[in-house]
Write a protein that holds these residues in place. Structure first.
Motif, PDB file in Angstrom:
ATOM      1  N   PRO A  84       0.808  -1.219   0.000  1.00 22.65           N
ATOM      2  CA  PRO A  84       0.000   0.000   0.000  1.00 22.65           C
ATOM      3  C   PRO A  84       0.842   1.270   0.000  1.00 22.65           C
ATOM      4  O   PRO A  84       1.948   1.305   0.533  1.00 22.65           O
ATOM      5  N   ALA A  85       0.273   2.310  -0.605  1.00 28.26           N
ATOM      6  CA  ALA A  85       0.987   3.578  -0.770  1.00 28.26           C
ATOM      7  C   ALA A  85       1.435   4.168   0.557  1.00 28.26           C
ATOM      8  O   ALA A  85       2.498   4.794   0.641  1.00 28.26           O
ATOM      9  N   SER A  86       0.651   3.991   1.611  1.00 30.57           N
ATOM     10  CA  SER A  86       1.015   4.563   2.907  1.00 30.57           C
ATOM     11  C   SER A  86       2.331   3.994   3.402  1.00 30.57           C
ATOM     12  O   SER A  86       3.189   4.730   3.920  1.00 30.57           O
ATOM     13  N   MET A  87       2.518   2.685   3.268  1.00 28.94           N
ATOM     14  CA  MET A  87       3.773   2.069   3.692  1.00 28.94           C
ATOM     15  C   MET A  87       4.914   2.483   2.763  1.00 28.94           C
ATOM     16  O   MET A  87       6.043   2.697   3.223  1.00 28.94           O
ATOM     17  N   VAL A  88       4.633   2.610   1.489  1.00 24.08           N
ATOM     18  CA  VAL A  88       5.662   3.058   0.540  1.00 24.08           C
ATOM     19  C   VAL A  88       6.188   4.425   0.950  1.00 24.08           C
ATOM     20  O   VAL A  88       7.399   4.661   1.007  1.00 24.08           O
ATOM     21  N   ARG A  89       5.272   5.339   1.269  1.00 26.22           N
ATOM     22  CA  ARG A  89       5.689   6.689   1.672  1.00 26.22           C
ATOM     23  C   ARG A  89       6.466   6.655   2.985  1.00 26.22           C
ATOM     24  O   ARG A  89       7.468   7.370   3.145  1.00 26.22           O
ATOM     25  N   THR A  90       6.000   5.853   3.936  1.00 24.45           N
ATOM     26  CA  THR A  90       6.686   5.760   5.228  1.00 24.45           C
ATOM     27  C   THR A  90       8.133   5.337   5.055  1.00 24.45           C
ATOM     28  O   THR A  90       9.055   5.935   5.632  1.00 24.45           O
ATOM     29  N   VAL A  91       8.353   4.302   4.257  1.00 24.73           N
ATOM     30  CA  VAL A  91       9.699   3.775   4.055  1.00 24.73           C
ATOM     31  C   VAL A  91      10.533   4.715   3.191  1.00 24.73           C
ATOM     32  O   VAL A  91      11.681   5.047   3.529  1.00 24.73           O
ATOM     33  N   ALA A  92       9.985   5.163   2.061  1.00 28.58           N
ATOM     34  CA  ALA A  92      10.739   5.993   1.128  1.00 28.58           C
ATOM     35  C   ALA A  92      11.155   7.322   1.763  1.00 28.58           C
ATOM     36  O   ALA A  92      12.297   7.784   1.574  1.00 28.58           O
ATOM     37  N   ASP A  93      10.256   7.946   2.511  1.00 29.50           N
ATOM     38  CA  ASP A  93      10.579   9.235   3.130  1.00 29.50           C
ATOM     39  C   ASP A  93      11.751   9.100   4.101  1.00 29.50           C
ATOM     40  O   ASP A  93      12.635   9.967   4.155  1.00 29.50           O
ATOM     41  N   GLN A  94      11.775   8.020   4.865  1.00 30.53           N
ATOM     42  CA  GLN A  94      12.874   7.817   5.815  1.00 30.53           C
ATOM     43  C   GLN A  94      14.192   7.533   5.100  1.00 30.53           C
ATOM     44  O   GLN A  94      15.247   8.039   5.493  1.00 30.53           O
ATOM     45  N   ILE A  95      14.124   6.717   4.063  1.00 26.83           N
ATOM     46  CA  ILE A  95      15.353   6.400   3.313  1.00 26.83           C
ATOM     47  C   ILE A  95      15.931   7.657   2.687  1.00 26.83           C
ATOM     48  O   ILE A  95      17.147   7.899   2.736  1.00 26.83           O
ATOM     49  N   ILE A  96      15.067   8.481   2.101  1.00 21.29           N
ATOM     50  CA  ILE A  96      15.546   9.698   1.434  1.00 21.29           C
ATOM     51  C   ILE A  96      16.104  10.692   2.448  1.00 21.29           C
ATOM     52  O   ILE A  96      17.141  11.331   2.228  1.00 21.29           O
ATOM     53  N   ALA A  97      15.442  10.831   3.586  1.00 17.86           N
ATOM     54  CA  ALA A  97      15.860  11.821   4.579  1.00 17.86           C
ATOM     55  C   ALA A  97      17.046  11.355   5.420  1.00 17.86           C
ATOM     56  O   ALA A  97      17.929  12.148   5.753  1.00 17.86           O
ATOM     57  N   LYS A  98      17.099  10.044   5.749  1.00 20.25           N
ATOM     58  CA  LYS A  98      18.085   9.553   6.709  1.00 20.25           C
ATOM     59  C   LYS A  98      19.008   8.476   6.157  1.00 20.25           C
ATOM     60  O   LYS A  98      19.953   8.064   6.836  1.00 20.25           O
ATOM     61  N   GLY A  99      18.734   8.007   4.945  1.00 21.24           N
ATOM     62  CA  GLY A  99      19.569   6.965   4.356  1.00 21.24           C
ATOM     63  C   GLY A  99      19.219   5.566   4.801  1.00 21.24           C
ATOM     64  O   GLY A  99      19.805   4.593   4.338  1.00 21.24           O
ATOM     65  N   ARG A 100      18.244   5.427   5.702  1.00 25.27           N
ATOM     66  CA  ARG A 100      17.830   4.117   6.190  1.00 25.27           C
ATOM     67  C   ARG A 100      16.479   4.246   6.899  1.00 25.27           C
ATOM     68  O   ARG A 100      16.018   5.369   7.165  1.00 25.27           O
ATOM     69  N   VAL A 101      15.878   3.101   7.195  1.00 22.80           N
ATOM     70  CA  VAL A 101      14.604   3.098   7.909  1.00 22.80           C
ATOM     71  C   VAL A 101      14.880   3.053   9.407  1.00 22.80           C
ATOM     72  O   VAL A 101      15.539   2.141   9.902  1.00 22.80           O
ATOM     73  N   THR A 102      14.375   4.040  10.124  1.00 23.51           N
ATOM     74  CA  THR A 102      14.569   4.098  11.572  1.00 23.51           C
ATOM     75  C   THR A 102      13.274   3.843  12.344  1.00 23.51           C
ATOM     76  O   THR A 102      13.307   3.556  13.532  1.00 23.51           O
ATOM     77  N   ASP A 103      12.148   3.961  11.654  1.00 30.48           N
ATOM     78  CA  ASP A 103      10.846   3.748  12.288  1.00 30.48           C
ATOM     79  C   ASP A 103      10.017   2.906  11.330  1.00 30.48           C
ATOM     80  O   ASP A 103       9.347   3.416  10.440  1.00 30.48           O
ATOM     81  N   SER A 104      10.056   1.586  11.531  1.00 33.90           N
ATOM     82  CA  SER A 104       9.472   0.672  10.546  1.00 33.90           C
ATOM     83  C   SER A 104       7.953   0.608  10.614  1.00 33.90           C
ATOM     84  O   SER A 104       7.298   0.298   9.616  1.00 33.90           O
ATOM     85  N   GLY A 105       7.382   0.858  11.796  1.00 34.07           N
ATOM     86  CA  GLY A 105       5.946   0.686  11.950  1.00 34.07           C
ATOM     87  C   GLY A 105       5.519  -0.769  11.991  1.00 34.07           C
ATOM     88  O   GLY A 105       4.327  -1.083  11.974  1.00 34.07           O
ATOM     89  N   ARG A 106       6.497  -1.690  12.066  1.00 32.14           N
ATOM     90  CA  ARG A 106       6.210  -3.124  12.078  1.00 32.14           C
ATOM     91  C   ARG A 106       6.333  -3.660  13.512  1.00 32.14           C
ATOM     92  O   ARG A 106       7.353  -3.443  14.172  1.00 32.14           O
ATOM     93  N   ALA A 107       5.309  -4.358  13.967  1.00 31.07           N
ATOM     94  CA  ALA A 107       5.304  -4.897  15.321  1.00 31.07           C
ATOM     95  C   ALA A 107       6.277  -6.058  15.454  1.00 31.07           C
ATOM     96  O   ALA A 107       6.493  -6.821  14.505  1.00 31.07           O
ATOM     97  N   ALA A 108       6.875  -6.194  16.650  1.00 32.97           N
ATOM     98  CA  ALA A 108       7.849  -7.264  16.871  1.00 32.97           C
ATOM     99  C   ALA A 108       7.836  -7.687  18.332  1.00 32.97           C
ATOM    100  O   ALA A 108       7.483  -6.914  19.230  1.00 32.97           O
ATOM    101  N   ASP A 123      16.000  -5.688  25.556  1.00 31.06           N
ATOM    102  CA  ASP A 123      14.986  -4.656  25.746  1.00 31.06           C
ATOM    103  C   ASP A 123      13.733  -4.941  24.925  1.00 31.06           C
ATOM    104  O   ASP A 123      12.933  -4.054  24.657  1.00 31.06           O
ATOM    105  N   GLY A 124      13.558  -6.212  24.501  1.00 33.46           N
ATOM    106  CA  GLY A 124      12.437  -6.567  23.658  1.00 33.46           C
ATOM    107  C   GLY A 124      11.149  -6.823  24.420  1.00 33.46           C
ATOM    108  O   GLY A 124      11.144  -7.009  25.646  1.00 33.46           O
ATOM    109  N   ALA A 125      10.044  -6.855  23.669  1.00 31.64           N
ATOM    110  CA  ALA A 125       8.724  -7.049  24.264  1.00 31.64           C
ATOM    111  C   ALA A 125       8.593  -8.411  24.923  1.00 31.64           C
ATOM    112  O   ALA A 125       7.967  -8.549  25.984  1.00 31.64           O
ATOM    113  N   ALA A 126       9.178  -9.439  24.304  1.00 28.60           N
ATOM    114  CA  ALA A 126       9.048 -10.795  24.839  1.00 28.60           C
ATOM    115  C   ALA A 126       9.699 -10.922  26.215  1.00 28.60           C
ATOM    116  O   ALA A 126       9.130 -11.520  27.137  1.00 28.60           O
ATOM    117  N   LYS A 127      10.898 -10.366  26.357  1.00 24.11           N
ATOM    118  CA  LYS A 127      11.593 -10.475  27.646  1.00 24.11           C
ATOM    119  C   LYS A 127      10.832  -9.744  28.741  1.00 24.11           C
ATOM    120  O   LYS A 127      10.726 -10.228  29.880  1.00 24.11           O
TER     121      LYS A 127
END
Length: 360
Positions: free
Chosen positions: A249-273, A299-303
């Protein structure tokens, strides 16, 4: 859902055929009640309106193609070909991570260029099967696409898929949005990343090898998704199941692309873990029986919820967990911060814990 296990069913009768039958019956009833002249006039009006409606739809298709196709490019990465969408006026192009693979430099052909253009990788994010590359020089005639609001995508919406299927650049197919909110796990064969991706748009528009990274577009000329996967027929594993494709979906595309363009990598994935490393375990009958915890992040959720190495996860919420893939699919629709019940076994005894999910 595992795209490789998708089954295809054929509808017994199209709704349009039923609707036409109803119109014909109504017309006969009107004529039989003394309204012959009026019925004939109305019938003529319906027949006249049909070509006009077809002409209007064709004009819509042609307008969208004229608007968006200049934003869709062909990407050559080594010996493989894929597609991409121009994201901004600076020459950034968004595509699939499996299109760029391990490459760092690419050859890009636009809808109007005769010679391929050079491009380099900005960053790839295989977890969501997205990547951004950048043209070394932005030629005339190339314009950025407009991305739509994924939350407004509706089942039945007419869409066009644009890309380079089988190396045929600037190709367009049409279909509808078949479903939204699909969770799909991508295979690793053929260069796939193995990613599990949630909230995907399912479409009947033909998605073939080479369409990956292109544009799925609505009649408002806005990109609603990036075509990424085509389902395969379980009876014929090497052949695609016609009419079942998936787009990020376009929303996820924008989330990922904007971070890559601004910071060179994804820092806030929005993916649960859960913050764990797992492997699939089998039972005494050698059937998958759960996801065994191999490692737990400090520091993970499971622990924080008390899980530890050796535990075997068998459920997340209402979903039964039997494999690493099913665990990923259960987490894909969720978001960081969501609370969910995790069921697991420890030493043969069943336990459960309420977990506040972290971020991948």
């Amino acid at each position: 859902m595992d795209a490789s296990r998708t089954r295809v069913f054929r509808a017994a009768a199209p709704a349009t055929a039923l609707a036409c039958s109803a119109l014909l019956i109504a017309g006969c009833s009107a004529a039989g009640s003394g309204g012959g002249a009026r019925g004939a006039a109305e019938g003529g009006a319906v027949r006249a309106a049909a070509p006009r409606a077809a002409d209007d739809l064709q004009s819509d298709y042609q307008r969208v193609i004229k608007d968006v196709l200049p934003s869709v490019v062909q990407i050559q990465a080594g010996d493989s070909l894929g597609s991409g969408v121009v994201y901004d006026g600076e020459g950034h192009v968004v595509t699939n991570a499996h299109v760029v693979g391990d490459g760092r430099s690419f050859r890009v052909t636009t809808a109007h260029s005769e010679e391929p253009l050079d491009a380099t990788l900005v960053s790839s994010y295989p977890q969501q099967d997205l990547a951004v590359i950048k043209l070394d020089k932005v030629p005339r005639g190339v314009k950025a696409a407009s991305f739509g609001d994924s939350s407004k995508v509706e089942v039945g919406q007419i869409v066009l898929a644009m890309g380079s299927p089988l190396g045929l650049s600037s190709s367009v197919t049409q279909g509808i949005v078949s479903a939204t909110g699909r969770t799909v796990t991508e295979g690793r064969s053929g260069g796939g990343t193995g990613a599990t991706i949630g909230n995907m748009v399912q479409t009947s528009a033909a998605i073939n090898p080479g369409n990956s990274g292109g544009a799925l577009v609505g009649l408002d000329s806005r990109v609603i998704g990036i075509p990424t996967l085509a389902a395969t027929d379980p009876g014929l594993p090497d052949s695609a199941a016609p009419g079942i494709g998936f787009a990020i979906p376009a929303s996820m595309v924008r989330t990922v692309a904007d971070q890559i363009i601004a910071k060179g990598r994804v820092t806030d994935s929005g993916r649960a873990a859960l913050g764990i490393t797992v492997r699939t375990v089998v039972n005494d009958s050698y059937r998958p029986a759960g996801a065994a915890v191999v490692e737990v992040s400090d520091d993970g959720a499971a622990k924080k919820a008390g899980l530890r190495p050796g535990d075997v996860i068998t459920g997340v919420g209402d979903a039964r967990i039997t494999t690493v893939t099913s665990l990923a699919e259960a987490l894909a629709p969720l978001e960081p911060g969501d609370r969910t019940k995790v069921t697991y076994t420890r030493g043969g005894d069943e336990h459960s814990a309420e977990v506040t999910l972290g971020e991948q």
